[in-house]
Design a protein around this motif. Structure first.
Motif, PDB file in Angstrom:
ATOM      1  N   ASP A  26      19.494  -0.751   1.626  1.00  0.00           N
ATOM      2  CA  ASP A  26      20.875  -1.000   1.245  1.00  0.00           C
ATOM      3  C   ASP A  26      21.082  -2.502   1.120  1.00  0.00           C
ATOM      4  OD1 ASP A  26      23.601  -1.196   0.955  1.00  0.00           O
ATOM      5  OD2 ASP A  26      24.083  -0.446   2.961  1.00  0.00           O
ATOM      6  N   MET A  27      21.393  -2.977  -0.090  1.00  0.00           N
ATOM      7  CA  MET A  27      21.543  -4.406  -0.296  1.00  0.00           C
ATOM      8  C   MET A  27      22.745  -4.979   0.456  1.00  0.00           C
ATOM      9  SD  MET A  27      19.091  -5.768  -2.094  1.00  0.00           S
ATOM     10  CE  MET A  27      17.968  -4.726  -1.160  1.00  0.00           C
ATOM     11  N   GLY A  28      23.668  -4.117   0.856  1.00  0.00           N
ATOM     12  CA  GLY A  28      24.797  -4.587   1.643  1.00  0.00           C
ATOM     13  C   GLY A  28      24.395  -4.996   3.047  1.00  0.00           C
ATOM     14  N   ALA A  29      23.262  -4.448   3.518  1.00  0.00           N
ATOM     15  CA  ALA A  29      22.788  -4.759   4.867  1.00  0.00           C
ATOM     16  C   ALA A  29      21.516  -5.610   4.845  1.00  0.00           C
ATOM     17  CB  ALA A  29      22.516  -3.460   5.628  1.00  0.00           C
ATOM     18  N   GLU A  83      21.321 -13.948  -6.129  1.00  0.00           N
ATOM     19  CA  GLU A  83      21.513 -12.681  -5.427  1.00  0.00           C
ATOM     20  C   GLU A  83      21.724 -11.494  -6.369  1.00  0.00           C
ATOM     21  OE1 GLU A  83      24.208 -12.726  -2.166  1.00  0.00           O
ATOM     22  OE2 GLU A  83      23.345 -14.528  -1.271  1.00  0.00           O
TER      23      GLU A  83
END
Length: 240
Positions: free
Chosen positions: A122-125, A166
């Protein structure tokens, strides 16, 4: 053939297919030292957005102002991808069923390309890095590598123009050519913030001699001589 044997054969075929698709049963071994030569790089000019041009200029060493190194090179920070893929020193590729590791002589963490069928986290984490997060799959004898999770640190400059950040996505294709004597890698960078359209180029690496071994690159940011050569332009004596 009995029904039981047909079922067993079908199960074996499915298992072999699963192994191939996850990379656990690799068709090609890319291990070894690989180096670039004078004819290795086939790079065209990238089409950049206005923001891509601004960021590329912001990261460019200002040679005319005496800055002949990037900030990361000056302070011995990890340089990351794509810089290490274009370095003049041989790259060491170490392949197993689980992953392909790429290590460079210059200061950088190793690239870990996972071949075991996992997906990206998960790129959010995920904490972005200079090398990003890479997963690979086999397309016949070619290894297709998908990388996301980059940051904008290290040396983010992309050959042909632009930088990674990013939101950048890198797709690579690794193929042995010339009966295994060369390794062709095709790079495609996608980032709508940076590139008008996907930017593609290729490098061809030559297989290094069997006796090639890894060397250590020592970088001391506190060395006054390094600071002098990194930040001061060449001084002319007036006789040149």
């Amino acid at each position: 053939m009995t029904i039981r044997n047909k079922t067993l054969s079908h199960a074996v075929a499915l298992a072999m297919t699963a192994l191939c698709s996850t990379g656990a049963f690799a068709a090609t071994d890319l291990s070894g030292f690989w180096e670039l030569k004078h004819d290795s790089k086939k790079v065209g000019k990238a089409e950049l957005t206005a923001e891509g041009k601004r960021l590329a200029e912001a990261n460019r060493p200002k040679v005319e102002d005496g800055m002949i190194m990037t900030y990361a090179s000056r302070w011995c920070h990890p340089l990351g991808t794509p810089f290490i893929m274009g370095d003049s020193a041989p790259l060491d590729l170490i392949q197993s069923k689980r992953e392909l590791a790429i290590t460079a002589e210059v200061q950088s963490s190793a690239r870990h390309i996972y071949l075991d069928g996992r997906s990206h986290p998960d790129m959010g984490a995920f904490d972005p890095t200079t090398n990003g997060h890479s997963i690979g799959r086999w397309d016949g004898n070619a290894l297709v590598v998908d990388t996301v999770g980059f940051n904008d640190r290290g040396n983010p400059m992309v050959p042909g123009g632009g930088v990674r950040g990013e939101g950048t996505h890198l797709l690579e294709r690794y193929e042995l050519i010339e009966n295994g004597a060369r390794l062709k890698v095709t790079f495609t960078w996608t980032d709508p913030k940076i590139f008008v359209k996907p930017h593609t180029y290729s490098f061809t690496y030559y297989k290094a001699a069997p006796e090639t071994y890894a060397l250590e690159y020592f970088c001391d940011s506190s060395d006054p001589e390094r600071a002098k050569t990194a930040e001061e332009p060449p001084q002319l004596s007036g006789k040149e």
